[in-house]
Design an enzyme around this catalytic site. Structure first.
Site, PDB file in Angstrom:
ATOM      1  N   LYS A 114       0.828  -1.204   0.000  1.00  0.00           N
ATOM      2  CA  LYS A 114       0.000   0.000   0.000  1.00  0.00           C
ATOM      3  C   LYS A 114       0.868   1.262   0.000  1.00  0.00           C
ATOM      4  O   LYS A 114       0.525   2.254  -0.643  1.00  0.00           O
ATOM      5  CB  LYS A 114      -0.947  -0.014   1.198  1.00  0.00           C
ATOM      6  CG  LYS A 114      -2.099   0.918   1.007  1.00  0.00           C
ATOM      7  CD  LYS A 114      -3.360   0.456   1.679  1.00  0.00           C
ATOM      8  CE  LYS A 114      -4.480   1.435   1.355  1.00  0.00           C
ATOM      9  NZ  LYS A 114      -5.749   1.077   1.909  1.00  0.00           N
ATOM     10  N   LYS A 198      -8.711  -7.055  -7.535  1.00  0.00           N
ATOM     11  CA  LYS A 198      -9.565  -6.962  -6.341  1.00  0.00           C
ATOM     12  C   LYS A 198     -10.332  -5.633  -6.360  1.00  0.00           C
ATOM     13  O   LYS A 198      -9.735  -4.586  -6.631  1.00  0.00           O
ATOM     14  CB  LYS A 198      -8.667  -7.019  -5.095  1.00  0.00           C
ATOM     15  CG  LYS A 198      -9.443  -7.024  -3.794  1.00  0.00           C
ATOM     16  CD  LYS A 198      -8.575  -6.565  -2.615  1.00  0.00           C
ATOM     17  CE  LYS A 198      -9.362  -5.583  -1.809  1.00  0.00           C
ATOM     18  NZ  LYS A 198      -8.730  -4.747  -0.878  1.00  0.00           N
ATOM     19  N   LYS A 201     -11.376   0.761  -3.557  1.00  0.00           N
ATOM     20  CA  LYS A 201     -11.591   2.198  -3.797  1.00  0.00           C
ATOM     21  C   LYS A 201     -10.394   2.810  -4.510  1.00  0.00           C
ATOM     22  O   LYS A 201     -10.522   3.602  -5.426  1.00  0.00           O
ATOM     23  CB  LYS A 201     -11.742   2.927  -2.459  1.00  0.00           C
ATOM     24  CG  LYS A 201     -13.108   2.864  -1.868  1.00  0.00           C
ATOM     25  CD  LYS A 201     -13.021   3.273  -0.397  1.00  0.00           C
ATOM     26  CE  LYS A 201     -13.574   2.200   0.497  1.00  0.00           C
ATOM     27  NZ  LYS A 201     -12.858   1.976   1.730  1.00  0.00           N
TER      28      LYS A 201
END
Ligand code: AQP
Length: 330
Positions: A114, A198, A201
């Site tokens: 991330k 996947k 957002k």
């Protein structure tokens, strides 16, 4: 008789999508009849990656509450609340952070992924708070001594860390203060987005949970299918097609027929998507009506969240008394 205690949360960090619903919320709705449940809108978690502009948080929180209530979470039966309304989450997070080895956090696979992903979008989240995300998540869960945590598959590494932290805490202070929480994965562990990755957002590949029928049809129309199916007459491979993943959830009565027709090129991708979209529109219609009803009652929603926090706090305070006692914190 209740089977145990559930805690689960979601970040109010953007529009709630079908991955969140199918991967987690739909299981909460089912499990609320079997477990004692704590469902939390984790606003402090949302700050770990969007601390610079929290101005939209109140809106996201309100919308998330509408999504949960319209999906069928019962506010009487469950504690539905906002994380920052129960300050004990922060206290336990701080205490746990004292005993969390840095190396445990640095090796969490989602951490580096991330960091890199958001870095590419020009967002610098190389912060103490972001590294500690799984510690805060552990605090959230164990504050209520939850034994079961229904989540999507992406959260399992965090849950593994929570289990390690519980073992460490109980070992250091020589008392079984916390149970080891286990994950609960439902029928849709990883829901694909319209690009096949996947649904997320941050990828912009989501189907919004509150999408109107027109929006839903438009998003489904954009979904990728088996890349080897170029011509209408090419046979398809349902097992790798995101559209088929959704058919499994929304078209159970026709699944066998759709699978055969896809493999034999009996149905084209455009028609296959149209069938899916109509099933989705039908399945989500009641939820959307209920959402409009809840949206017209903002004060009731506010009361539900306040009352949920009050009830959650009772359990949280009892746990913290025990934690302070074993840690000799007066
Ligand atoms: N695609 C998914 N499939 C299955 N489950 C999913 N969840 C999220 N995406 C999928 C589950 O939804 C719950 C809420 O997770 P969250 O609040 O941590 O949301 P998220 O993971 O931040 O959602 P996004 O869209 O993936 O956000 P970004 O892009 O910001 O990371 C969890 O139980 C999660 O497993």
């Amino acid at each position: 008789m209740v089977k145990g205690r559930i805690f689960s949360g979601m970040q109010p960090s953007g529009n709630f999508h079908l991955g969140n619903y199918l991967g987690a919320l739909s299981n909460w709705v089912k499990l609320q009849h079997e477990y004692e449940c704590f469902f939390c809108i984790v606003d402090w978690h949302a700050l770990t990656s969007s601390f610079e502009d929290p101005s939209r948080l109140p809106d996201y929180i309100h919308n998330m509450a509408l999504d949960w209530l319209s999906a069928g979470l019962d506010p009487e039966k469950n504690r539905i609340f906002i994380q920052s309304h129960v300050k004990e989450h922060a206290e336990l997070h701080l205490l746990l952070s004292m005993m969390t080895p840095l190396s445990w956090l640095e090796r969490v696979p989602t951490y580096k992924d991330k960091l890199q992903q958001l870095g590419e979008q020009g967002k610098d989240i190389n912060t103490y708070g972001f590294l500690g995300y799984p510690v805060l998540m552990t605090a959230d869960i164990i504050l209520y001594k939850a034994d079961t945590v229904p989540v999507g598959e992406d959260q399992l590494p965090h849950l593994e860390l929570a289990r390690e932290m519980v073992r460490r805490f109980n070992f250091i202070y020589k008392q079984e203060v916390f149970p080891e929480p286990k994950g609960y994965i439902g029928a849709a562990p990883v829901v694909p987005g319209i690009d096949g990755r996947k649904m997320s957002k941050s990828y912009g590949n989501e189907i919004p949970f509150a999408a109107s029928p027109e929006e839903l049809r438009a998003r489904v129309r954009l979904m990728v299918t088996d890349p080897q199916r170029i011509k209408r007459t090419d046979p398809g491979r349902p097992e790798i097609c995101p559209v088929f993943t959704f058919h499994k959830l929304y078209s159970p009565a026709e699944l066998g027929e759709i699978e055969t027709d896809c493999r034999n090129a009996g149905i084209g991708c455009v028609d296959c998507k149209k069938r899916l979209a109509e099933h989705m529109v039908e399945a989500l219609a009641d939820i959307h009506h209920r959402r409009q009803d809840w949206a017209a009652r903002p004060n009731d929603v506010k009361d539900i969240l306040e009352n949920g926090a009050k009830r959650a706090r009772e359990t949280a305070q009892a746990t913290m008394e025990q934690v302070r006692s074993v840690m000799h914190m007066g």
